[in-house]
Design a protein around this motif. Sequence first.
Motif, PDB file in Angstrom:
ATOM      1  N   ASN A 181      11.593 118.322  16.308  1.00 47.09           N
ATOM      2  CA  ASN A 181      10.216 118.700  15.988  1.00 47.09           C
ATOM      3  C   ASN A 181       9.179 117.931  16.809  1.00 47.09           C
ATOM      4  N   ARG A 182       9.667 117.051  17.688  1.00 47.95           N
ATOM      5  CA  ARG A 182       8.813 116.278  18.585  1.00 47.95           C
ATOM      6  C   ARG A 182       7.734 115.491  17.861  1.00 47.95           C
ATOM      7  N   VAL A 183       8.152 114.784  16.816  1.00 46.82           N
ATOM      8  CA  VAL A 183       7.216 113.934  16.073  1.00 46.82           C
ATOM      9  C   VAL A 183       7.649 112.478  16.168  1.00 46.82           C
ATOM     10  N   MET A 184       6.706 111.596  15.894  1.00 49.34           N
ATOM     11  CA  MET A 184       6.899 110.146  15.875  1.00 49.34           C
ATOM     12  C   MET A 184       7.178 109.599  17.276  1.00 49.34           C
ATOM     13  N   MET A 185       6.602 110.233  18.290  1.00 50.07           N
ATOM     14  CA  MET A 185       6.764 109.779  19.662  1.00 50.07           C
ATOM     15  C   MET A 185       5.558 108.923  20.056  1.00 50.07           C
ATOM     16  N   GLU A 186       5.807 107.871  20.819  1.00 51.10           N
ATOM     17  CA  GLU A 186       4.741 106.999  21.319  1.00 51.10           C
ATOM     18  C   GLU A 186       3.608 107.831  21.905  1.00 51.10           C
TER      19      GLU A 186
ATOM     20  N   VAL B 113       5.791  97.718  10.450  1.00 45.60           N
ATOM     21  CA  VAL B 113       7.046  98.309  10.895  1.00 45.60           C
ATOM     22  C   VAL B 113       6.856  99.825  10.930  1.00 45.60           C
ATOM     23  N   ILE B 114       7.103 100.402  12.101  1.00 46.57           N
ATOM     24  CA  ILE B 114       6.907 101.844  12.266  1.00 46.57           C
ATOM     25  C   ILE B 114       8.148 102.473  12.888  1.00 46.57           C
ATOM     26  N   ALA B 115       8.309 103.760  12.674  1.00 49.36           N
ATOM     27  CA  ALA B 115       9.338 104.541  13.370  1.00 49.36           C
ATOM     28  C   ALA B 115       8.620 105.203  14.542  1.00 49.36           C
ATOM     29  N   GLN B 116       9.062 104.879  15.746  1.00 50.25           N
ATOM     30  CA  GLN B 116       8.392 105.436  16.915  1.00 50.25           C
ATOM     31  C   GLN B 116       9.369 105.452  18.089  1.00 50.25           C
ATOM     32  N   PHE B 117       9.326 106.522  18.859  1.00 51.93           N
ATOM     33  CA  PHE B 117      10.296 106.732  19.926  1.00 51.93           C
ATOM     34  C   PHE B 117       9.610 106.995  21.255  1.00 51.93           C
ATOM     35  N   ARG B 118      10.328 106.690  22.334  1.00 54.68           N
ATOM     36  CA  ARG B 118       9.811 106.955  23.678  1.00 54.68           C
ATOM     37  C   ARG B 118       9.954 108.437  24.006  1.00 54.68           C
ATOM     38  N   LYS B 119       9.192 108.866  25.002  1.00 54.91           N
ATOM     39  CA  LYS B 119       9.243 110.261  25.460  1.00 54.91           C
ATOM     40  C   LYS B 119      10.691 110.642  25.759  1.00 54.91           C
ATOM     41  N   GLY B 120      11.110 111.775  25.241  1.00 52.46           N
ATOM     42  CA  GLY B 120      12.478 112.247  25.419  1.00 52.46           C
ATOM     43  C   GLY B 120      13.435 111.747  24.346  1.00 52.46           C
TER      44      GLY B 120
END
Length: 121
Positions: free
Chosen positions: A85-90, A61-68
Amino acid sequence: MKKEGAVTEIKINRLTSALLVMDCQVNIINKLPPEEKANVLGNLVKVIRAARKCAIPIIYVIAQFRKGYPEVSPRNIFFSALKKNRVMMEGNPEAEICIEIRPQPEEVILAKKRLSAFYRK
């Protein structure tokens, strides 16, 4: 009385059990002090190896987001800070699961969009 360091036998039903490996991403684990990081990853390697040996499913299980960061609500203070801070992005290396415990191709990776992977489940 249990002695310190004693191992307790745990009975696990392989048909109804799974190992959840949660939030073990580079950005998160690298914030630990070096000794603690080594200890956490060392223990995870052992547990994951044992689960694989016993054919217990492993779910990462991870925290991850799409661009934007379209999934991040402005009301979510914690995730808004990640967005700012633009972290945890795919695709970003810091959002990847630590290499020491990288999943096998057949293992499940669940990207959560909230603090809890169990929110309203």
